[in-house]
Design an enzyme around this catalytic site. Sequence first.
Site, mmCIF file in Angstrom:
data_model
loop_
_atom_site.group_PDB
_atom_site.id
_atom_site.type_symbol
_atom_site.label_atom_id
_atom_site.label_comp_id
_atom_site.label_asym_id
_atom_site.label_seq_id
_atom_site.Cartn_x
_atom_site.Cartn_y
_atom_site.Cartn_z
ATOM 1 C CB CYS A 219 -0.979 -0.023 1.169
ATOM 2 S SG CYS A 219 -2.378 1.128 0.954
ATOM 3 C CG HIS B 141 -3.855 -3.587 3.177
ATOM 4 N ND1 HIS B 141 -2.861 -3.152 4.027
ATOM 5 C CD2 HIS B 141 -4.395 -2.482 2.625
ATOM 6 C CE1 HIS B 141 -2.814 -1.824 3.995
ATOM 7 N NE2 HIS B 141 -3.731 -1.403 3.149
ATOM 8 C CD GLU C 104 -1.762 -6.212 5.576
ATOM 9 O OE1 GLU C 104 -1.817 -4.993 5.823
ATOM 10 O OE2 GLU C 104 -1.380 -6.662 4.481
ATOM 11 N N GLY D 105 -2.436 -14.979 37.670
ATOM 12 C CA GLY D 105 -3.418 -16.004 37.351
ATOM 13 C C GLY D 105 -3.741 -16.054 35.879
ATOM 14 C CB VAL E 239 -2.492 -16.528 29.195
ATOM 15 C CG1 VAL E 239 -1.629 -17.302 28.211
ATOM 16 C CG2 VAL E 239 -3.921 -17.043 29.178
ATOM 17 C CG ASP E 240 0.248 -12.532 28.692
ATOM 18 O OD1 ASP E 240 0.056 -13.429 27.851
ATOM 19 O OD2 ASP E 240 -0.237 -11.387 28.591
ATOM 20 C CB SER E 241 1.974 -13.695 34.966
ATOM 21 O OG SER E 241 0.775 -14.265 35.433
#
Length: 509
Positions: free
Chosen positions: A79, A167, A169, A222, A224-226
């Site tokens: 683009c 685009h 994506e 509590g 997901v990430d940690s």
Amino acid sequence: MQETILILDFGSQYTQLIARRVRELNVYCEIHPFNKIPKITSWIKGVILSGSPFSVRDAGAPYPDLSEIRNKVPLLAVCYGAQYLAHTSGGEVMPSRIREYGRANLGFIDITNRLMKGLSQGSQVWMSHGDTILHKPADFTVIASTADVEIAGYQVENEPTWGIQFHPEVYHSTEGARLLSNFVVDICNCHQDWTPDSFIDSTVAGLKEQLDNDKVVLGLSGGVDSSVAAVLLHKAIGSNLHCIFVDNGLLRKDEFAHVLDSYKHMGLNVKGVDATDRFMDALKGISEPEQKRKAIGRTFIEVFDHEAHLISGVKWLAQGTIYPDVIESVSVNGPSATIKSHHNVGGLPDFMKLSVVEPLKTLFKDEVRKVGHSLGIDPDILNRHPFPGPGLGIRILDEVTREKIAILQEADAIFINGLKSTGLYSEVWQAAVILLPVKSVGVMGDERTYEYVVALRAVGSTDGMTADWSHLPYEFLSKVSNDIINKVKGVNRVVYDISSKPPATIEWE
């Protein structure tokens, strides 16, 4: 070093989508602002230029120096990027006669071109532009056209440089994944070895080298990430990882005990700290959303710092920062003015004097879940909906009190457990109950009531950047409403939020 596709960000809303599509090909990529181009090493196998809200004719439009990239590594310009290459190579970019936004079809495709290999005649693509390449430079060859855009795709002759006006994506470009695979795998010769297992192996090895025998402290939430960050660190340094799980009194019903038990079954060294009274004192008399966030964040840091100092010899603070946080903090226009006060990046107070380790900082949320799955983490943790750092404190739209928290926890438990028992939980990105700062008149039996209104909120999304409200079955909503009104003392009315993001946000505060 890992083979890398470099994505230069010109401020497009779709830049992170480009990265996600490349990652789906099991190829590592990084996003960098157009004005902070890293050194091109042998590990950078190709470069993608993003779109942009700018026109190449605007004052202040992005004008990067690509001399170290062009004809040295394969380059795909999307683009604005395609218009920029044409404009700076002697072509003419002008406003489109008709602004093309939405679906279009490639009426002409040069399937002999490596970028277009395997695409179908008439392939649907997604356009989003106000300018068009009116005249191409002499050494640009057209490889794709639509009915309205003659130069929808081009290659620079005798140079591994391509430009496309559409685009690839976005999902609306039905063969966009094939085009990106042609570029990333076939043209850039990437080996597709960026997998959850390879990430775990390289990350654990890197953490062992980085941390040696040092002690690390991590605040668990509590979420997901940690949780994934904790297990990765535990694999690397074992008992030298000290986890602290703080109960701020703003968690879901029974969550503190349940999550603490889950962590101990995972073999993690976790200390639970009940700091409810301290948080309630900090929130007394505060109703403004950002002040609540700051009070909660400040109190968490004070509690966490106190607990961390009880562990002798700690040198590192681990955080569950993920890649969108990092991108936000180094965006084209600088850190967003709307970054919330509990944001991981830059959130470490000076007085803690700890070095920071962020094992997930290269991953998107869906990749974190895949890594967690490979690590064998309980699906109940991995599949949890996102939950805000300030917890229920920002789902009570007024001053936070113990009474309101108890009401909201009960209503929230009915909603969330209902989603799980009906199989709807996995179809929803995030669900919440909001306690509104209004009361309404109701009738229960022969008595008039004057009690709180709660709003149910459920949205579908892939990354939280945009979201649509979930079309939950009427029968389900009816049952949840009846259960909340009949079982939660203090609530006599339930409403359902049907706002999408944008213009609304997922949370109400």
